[in-house]
Write a protein that holds these residues in place. Structure first.
Motif, short mmCIF file in Angstrom:
data_model
loop_
_atom_site.label_atom_id
_atom_site.label_comp_id
_atom_site.label_asym_id
_atom_site.label_seq_id
_atom_site.Cartn_x
_atom_site.Cartn_y
_atom_site.Cartn_z
N GLN A 82 0.85 -1.18 0.00
CA GLN A 82 0.00 0.00 0.00
C GLN A 82 0.89 1.24 0.00
OE1 GLN A 82 -3.34 -0.11 -0.25
NE2 GLN A 82 -3.20 -2.36 -0.35
N HIS A 83 0.67 2.12 -0.96
CA HIS A 83 1.48 3.34 -1.08
C HIS A 83 0.63 4.56 -0.73
CE1 HIS A 83 4.80 1.18 -2.90
NE2 HIS A 83 3.97 0.62 -3.75
N ASP A 201 5.97 6.58 2.44
CA ASP A 201 5.85 5.17 2.80
C ASP A 201 6.86 4.77 3.88
OD1 ASP A 201 3.82 4.96 0.95
OD2 ASP A 201 5.13 4.18 -0.63
N ARG A 220 2.47 8.44 -6.47
CA ARG A 220 1.71 7.28 -6.94
C ARG A 220 2.65 6.10 -7.04
NH1 ARG A 220 -1.05 8.09 -12.52
NH2 ARG A 220 -2.33 9.52 -11.26
N ASN A 221 2.24 4.98 -6.45
CA ASN A 221 3.03 3.75 -6.48
C ASN A 221 4.46 3.98 -5.97
OD1 ASN A 221 0.84 2.31 -7.58
ND2 ASN A 221 1.48 2.81 -9.67
N GLY A 222 4.57 4.80 -4.94
CA GLY A 222 5.89 5.05 -4.34
C GLY A 222 6.76 6.01 -5.11
#
Length: 230
Positions: A82-83, A201, A220-222
């Motif tokens: 989960q990011h 994160d 987004r997405n790390g």
């Protein structure tokens, strides 16, 4: 007579050998088969009938079902990480570079200016000087000499008056201020980007950006979703 004895001897030897052979065969037969006991002659022999006990049927044992070989449980797929949607800005530091150039420096300076001249040809001074000089020349001599002295005095007085007015005009000045400017070499610091430290994160990182961010940066997405300064 002798032949009879010889024949009798041969026959006797053959009978003896035959008896020995029969005795040996019987002896071997007795060893192989044991002799049954001989009952007394006075007792009737009862033949014992030994009933064979019925053989119990083998207990019916259920055949166990074949057990399948244990199969390893399939490995569980790891959950997708989960990011966060935003990175938190921890600090922002401007990145500068030195720029060489010139700058215009201006300052107010006090100067002395000559007052505007109303009589550029200094006529007033010439006339006044001529009158004064003529009057003085008229006081000298008499007759024609007096006239010449008057004319000479007027001429000299006019010149003197002209020069006096000139000096007076030159001394007629006033103080004023003047804005004077000049170029001078200079250096300055130019902001070319920002070094931004952020947290995303649970991890911290730094990125160079071409503008000053706020308190958070979209992600987004790390990954950050802002362009970086080149």
């Amino acid at each position: 007579m002798k032949q009879s004895v010889l024949i009798a001897s041969v026959l006797g030897g053959g009978v003896a050998l035959g008896a020995v052979g029969v005795a040996g065969y019987q002896a071997l037969s007795h060893k192989a088969t044991p002799a049954a006991p001989v009952a007394a002659a006075s007792q009737p022999v009862a033949v014992a009938q030994v009933a064979s006990a019925p053989t119990p049927a083998a207990a019916s044992v259920p055949t166990p079902a074949p057990v399948a070989a244990a199969q390893p449980a399939p490995a569980a797929k790891p959950a997708a990480p989960q990011h966060a949607s935003y990175a938190k800005v921890l600090s922002t530091k401007p990145i500068t570079e030195t720029v060489n150039g010139t700058k215009v420096v201006c300052h107010q300076e006090q100067v002395v200016r000559q007052a505007p001249v109303q009589d550029q040809n200094r006529v007033a001074g010439t006339l006044i000087g001529g009158v004064v000089g003529g009057l003085l020349g008229n006081q000298v001599g008499g007759g024609n000499g007096k006239k010449l002295a008057t004319v000479a005095g007027a001429v000299a007085g006019g010149y003197a008056g002209n020069q006096v007015q000139d000096q007076m005009q030159k001394r007629d000045t006033y103080a004023d201020t003047e804005n004077r400017c000049m170029e001078e070499p200079s250096t300055s610091q130019k902001v070319v980007g920002y070094q931004v430290r952020y947290s995303l994160d649970g991890k911290t990182g730094t990125v160079r950006m071409d503008h000053k961010p706020g308190k958070r940066i979209p992600a987004r997405n790390g990954q950050l979703l802002v362009p970086t300064a080149q």
